[in-house]
Write an enzyme that holds these catalytic residues in place. Sequence first.
Site, PDB file in Angstrom:
ATOM      1  CG  ASP A  19       9.820  -0.192   7.069  1.00 47.63           C
ATOM      2  OD1 ASP A  19      10.200  -0.242   5.873  1.00 47.63           O
ATOM      3  OD2 ASP A  19       8.626  -0.299   7.392  1.00 47.63           O
ATOM      4  N   GLY A  20      12.126   1.689   6.023  1.00 42.97           N
ATOM      5  CA  GLY A  20      12.383   2.971   5.399  1.00 42.97           C
ATOM      6  C   GLY A  20      11.332   3.989   5.799  1.00 42.97           C
ATOM      7  CB  ALA A  21      10.801   7.067   6.523  1.00 44.40           C
ATOM      8  CG  ASP A  22       6.700   7.146   2.275  1.00 45.66           C
ATOM      9  OD1 ASP A  22       7.351   6.430   1.489  1.00 45.66           O
ATOM     10  OD2 ASP A  22       5.658   6.763   2.833  1.00 45.66           O
ATOM     11  CE  LYS A  32       7.508   3.005   8.431  1.00 45.44           C
ATOM     12  NZ  LYS A  32       8.228   2.625   7.223  1.00 45.44           N
ATOM     13  N   GLY A  33       3.965   5.046   4.793  1.00 45.76           N
ATOM     14  CA  GLY A  33       2.680   4.596   4.296  1.00 45.76           C
ATOM     15  C   GLY A  33       2.450   4.817   2.831  1.00 45.76           C
ATOM     16  N   GLY A  35       3.101   2.923   0.602  1.00 43.84           N
ATOM     17  CA  GLY A  35       2.593   1.651   0.097  1.00 43.84           C
ATOM     18  C   GLY A  35       1.291   1.213   0.743  1.00 43.84           C
ATOM     19  CD  GLU A  41       5.180   0.534   6.482  1.00 43.84           C
ATOM     20  OE1 GLU A  41       4.850   1.733   6.631  1.00 43.84           O
ATOM     21  OE2 GLU A  41       5.671   0.098   5.429  1.00 43.84           O
ATOM     22  CE  LYS A  59      12.300   7.615  -0.292  1.00 44.65           C
ATOM     23  NZ  LYS A  59      11.061   7.541  -1.016  1.00 44.65           N
TER      24      LYS A  59
END
Length: 154
Positions: A19-22, A32-33, A35, A41, A59
Amino acid sequence: MGIAVEDFDKLDRLDIAIDGADQIAPDRWLVKGGGGAHTREKIVAATADEFVVIADSSKTVDRITAPIPLELSRFGLASTLARISAELGEVELRADTARSPDDGVIADFHGKVNEPGELAARLSVMPGVVDHGLFPSGMVGPVLIGRGESIERI
């Protein structure tokens, strides 16, 4: 392609989650989060033997800062918001009282983040907070950062 798609509720473990991250800090703490699905997640990441994060260089941050996504219980929402504000700092509901995939209320914490672990611990025990978007480095496996034509591994 021969990839089985299973209902997550029937799985007790995953070999790998990607997954990605903010936000990604040098100590591998993540936010994360963005979205609003950070609770799911986090469950997926905890279920995986290895949680790999892939992101571009935008990021990466020197240190974790607000906003930190929160999923809050709809029950007692006003009380939860008041408690977070009084004890930790400013919190703001997302526009149109956004909902998580599990019907929680999504908000963003805008207070100070001096130490992510301390803030995570305080949020985790606060009644009405379902979960937060702080992911500890111990939950995170390899972090792969795209930098132009190269990839940095943290």
